[in-house]
Design a protein around this motif. Structure first.
Motif, PDB file in Angstrom:
ATOM      1  N   ILE A 127       2.093  66.003  11.471  1.00 15.76           N
ATOM      2  CA  ILE A 127       2.310  64.653  11.992  1.00 15.76           C
ATOM      3  C   ILE A 127       2.668  63.711  10.841  1.00 15.76           C
ATOM      4  N   ASN A 128       1.997  63.881   9.700  1.00 18.25           N
ATOM      5  CA  ASN A 128       2.332  63.078   8.521  1.00 18.25           C
ATOM      6  C   ASN A 128       3.785  63.307   8.094  1.00 18.25           C
ATOM      7  N   THR A 129       4.212  64.562   8.114  1.00 24.36           N
ATOM      8  CA  THR A 129       5.587  64.888   7.727  1.00 24.36           C
ATOM      9  C   THR A 129       6.579  64.297   8.721  1.00 24.36           C
ATOM     10  N   ALA A 130       6.260  64.361  10.008  1.00 25.54           N
ATOM     11  CA  ALA A 130       7.127  63.757  11.021  1.00 25.54           C
ATOM     12  C   ALA A 130       7.255  62.256  10.792  1.00 25.54           C
ATOM     13  N   MET A 131       6.134  61.609  10.439  1.00 29.90           N
ATOM     14  CA  MET A 131       6.154  60.169  10.164  1.00 29.90           C
ATOM     15  C   MET A 131       7.066  59.874   8.978  1.00 29.90           C
ATOM     16  N   ARG A 132       6.990  60.700   7.948  1.00 33.73           N
ATOM     17  CA  ARG A 132       7.842  60.513   6.770  1.00 33.73           C
ATOM     18  C   ARG A 132       9.319  60.617   7.140  1.00 33.73           C
ATOM     19  N   GLU A 133       9.657  61.647   7.919  1.00 36.86           N
ATOM     20  CA  GLU A 133      11.053  61.854   8.301  1.00 36.86           C
ATOM     21  C   GLU A 133      11.556  60.726   9.193  1.00 36.86           C
ATOM     22  N   LEU A 134      10.704  60.253  10.109  1.00 37.75           N
ATOM     23  CA  LEU A 134      11.114  59.153  10.975  1.00 37.75           C
ATOM     24  C   LEU A 134      11.266  57.854  10.207  1.00 37.75           C
ATOM     25  N   PHE A 135      10.395  57.639   9.236  1.00 35.67           N
ATOM     26  CA  PHE A 135      10.503  56.441   8.407  1.00 35.67           C
ATOM     27  C   PHE A 135      11.883  56.378   7.752  1.00 35.67           C
ATOM     28  N   LEU A 136      12.335  57.511   7.223  1.00 39.17           N
ATOM     29  CA  LEU A 136      13.652  57.549   6.583  1.00 39.17           C
ATOM     30  C   LEU A 136      14.759  57.236   7.581  1.00 39.17           C
ATOM     31  N   GLN A 137      14.678  57.832   8.771  1.00 39.71           N
ATOM     32  CA  GLN A 137      15.693  57.550   9.799  1.00 39.71           C
ATOM     33  C   GLN A 137      15.723  56.068  10.148  1.00 39.71           C
ATOM     34  N   ILE A 138      14.537  55.525  10.371  1.00 36.62           N
ATOM     35  CA  ILE A 138      14.445  54.146  10.870  1.00 36.62           C
ATOM     36  C   ILE A 138      14.929  53.137   9.832  1.00 36.62           C
ATOM     37  N   VAL A 139      14.481  53.268   8.582  1.00 31.26           N
ATOM     38  CA  VAL A 139      14.853  52.267   7.583  1.00 31.26           C
ATOM     39  C   VAL A 139      16.306  52.400   7.138  1.00 31.26           C
ATOM     40  N   TYR A 140      16.919  53.556   7.386  1.00 32.25           N
ATOM     41  CA  TYR A 140      18.346  53.702   7.086  1.00 32.25           C
ATOM     42  C   TYR A 140      19.227  53.366   8.285  1.00 32.25           C
ATOM     43  N   GLY A 141      18.602  53.015   9.417  1.00 34.29           N
ATOM     44  CA  GLY A 141      19.375  52.643  10.599  1.00 34.29           C
ATOM     45  C   GLY A 141      19.901  53.809  11.394  1.00 34.29           C
ATOM     46  N   ARG A 142      19.322  54.998  11.180  1.00 36.28           N
ATOM     47  CA  ARG A 142      19.783  56.184  11.923  1.00 36.28           C
ATOM     48  C   ARG A 142      18.922  56.405  13.157  1.00 36.28           C
ATOM     49  N   THR A 143      18.749  55.372  13.972  1.00 36.61           N
ATOM     50  CA  THR A 143      17.924  55.495  15.169  1.00 36.61           C
ATOM     51  C   THR A 143      18.781  55.802  16.383  1.00 36.61           C
ATOM     52  N   GLU A 183       2.735  50.731   6.888  1.00 35.81           N
ATOM     53  CA  GLU A 183       1.315  51.109   6.999  1.00 35.81           C
ATOM     54  C   GLU A 183       1.193  52.546   7.502  1.00 35.81           C
ATOM     55  N   ALA A 184       1.966  52.860   8.537  1.00 34.22           N
ATOM     56  CA  ALA A 184       1.878  54.190   9.145  1.00 34.22           C
ATOM     57  C   ALA A 184       2.289  55.278   8.162  1.00 34.22           C
ATOM     58  N   LEU A 185       3.278  54.971   7.327  1.00 33.93           N
ATOM     59  CA  LEU A 185       3.736  55.947   6.337  1.00 33.93           C
ATOM     60  C   LEU A 185       2.625  56.272   5.353  1.00 33.93           C
ATOM     61  N   ASN A 186       1.768  55.306   5.087  1.00 30.72           N
ATOM     62  CA  ASN A 186       0.707  55.485   4.103  1.00 30.72           C
ATOM     63  C   ASN A 186      -0.669  55.642   4.739  1.00 30.72           C
ATOM     64  N   THR A 187      -0.681  56.071   5.999  1.00 28.45           N
ATOM     65  CA  THR A 187      -1.930  56.319   6.716  1.00 28.45           C
ATOM     66  C   THR A 187      -2.077  57.812   6.950  1.00 28.45           C
ATOM     67  N   ASP A 188      -3.293  58.327   6.814  1.00 29.78           N
ATOM     68  CA  ASP A 188      -3.543  59.734   7.104  1.00 29.78           C
ATOM     69  C   ASP A 188      -3.531  59.929   8.614  1.00 29.78           C
ATOM     70  N   LEU A 189      -2.538  60.640   9.103  1.00 36.04           N
ATOM     71  CA  LEU A 189      -2.412  60.899  10.539  1.00 36.04           C
ATOM     72  C   LEU A 189      -3.048  62.227  10.925  1.00 36.04           C
ATOM     73  N   VAL A 190      -4.027  62.640  10.132  1.00 38.78           N
ATOM     74  CA  VAL A 190      -4.929  63.762  10.395  1.00 38.78           C
ATOM     75  C   VAL A 190      -4.276  65.123  10.167  1.00 38.78           C
ATOM     76  N   CYS A 191      -3.105  65.352  10.743  1.00 38.62           N
ATOM     77  CA  CYS A 191      -2.435  66.648  10.637  1.00 38.62           C
ATOM     78  C   CYS A 191      -1.219  66.524   9.719  1.00 38.62           C
ATOM     79  N   ASP A 192      -1.041  67.503   8.847  1.00 35.70           N
ATOM     80  CA  ASP A 192       0.064  67.480   7.896  1.00 35.70           C
ATOM     81  C   ASP A 192       1.413  67.428   8.599  1.00 35.70           C
TER      82      ASP A 192
END
Length: 230
Positions: free
Chosen positions: A109-125, A98-107
């Motif tokens: 912050i949206n980009t940070a969410m995208r990068e974190l999504f990749l880390q998290i779903v690949y297990g690079r936490t 949901e967060a990946l596809n939500t407008d987080l107001v600032c570009d």
């Protein structure tokens, strides 16, 4: 589900190999993630806006696919702080999808969410091999005493040289120079600690003294200057 005429006319061939997705490391386990609720972990990452005039450091603590904790730190244009205020309300309670596809107001912050999504779903936490992960609140503890983001602000000109304005220790009040006018140390104030003491009733001048410190060989300095004025 509808099929084309060609597919409908095909015979059914059994699928042989079906071993599922590769397991990813998270919270001390190896997990074959098939659904959003299979994802857990705490991690940090940065994002930037399209004109690259601002950046966001985002920290997310995800438990069973749900963002339970979010820390939003920004640097750049002043409007980003207001965007971060809204993002801090938006993110907790949402799934990472949901967060990946939500407008987080600032570009940024949206980009940070995208990068974190990749880390998290690949297990690079950061908590990939920490059993059970980290408790909610661990992201906030990263800020240290006074709960202030670590910001470095350093300035320099070819004509007048460098000025240290803000370091990890805090707000720089003085920098010390040697005989060659090279920086050999500095004095600083930890603004977070100072404000905590003032709020607790300590006199402002006393709090300033208690929250002050020094780094390097400033006591050997030939000259001490205020980097914001001299």
């Amino acid at each position: 589900m509808s099929f084309t005429h060609e597919v409908e006319g095909m015979i059914c061939v059994a699928k042989g190999v079906n071993h599922g997705p590769a397991p990813i490391p998270q919270v001390g386990k190896w997990v074959q993630a098939k659904e959003v609720k299979d994802i857990s972990g705490l991690t940090h990452g940065v994002g930037w806006c399209a004109p690259q005039q601002g950046a966001c450091k985002l920290t997310l603590n995800v438990k069973d696919g749900i963002i339970e904790e979010a820390l939003v730190e920004t640097i750049g244009c002043t409007g980003m702080t207001h965007s971060a205020a809204m993002a801090a309300e938006i993110l907790p309670g949402k799934t990472i999808l949901e967060a990946l596809n939500t407008d987080l107001v600032c570009d940024a912050i949206n980009t940070a969410m995208r990068e974190l999504f990749l880390q998290i779903v690949y297990g690079r936490t950061q908590t990939a091999f920490s059993e059970g992960g980290l408790p909610v609140g661990a992201g906030l503890e990263d800020l240290g005493k006074g709960l202030r983001g670590v910001t470095g602000t350093l300035y320099g000109t070819s004509a007048k040289g460098p000025r240290y304005l803000e370091m990890a220790e805090g707000y720089i009040t003085e920098i010390g120079l040697d005989e060659q006018n090279q920086i050999i140390g500095y004095r600083f104030v930890s603004l977070g600690r100072m404000m905590d003491m003032i709020k607790a009733g300590t006199d402002a001048n006393e709090a300033l003294q208690k929250a002050s410190g020094k780094y390097g060989r400033i006591e050997e300095a030939v000259k001490v200057i205020d980097p914001r004025k001299e």
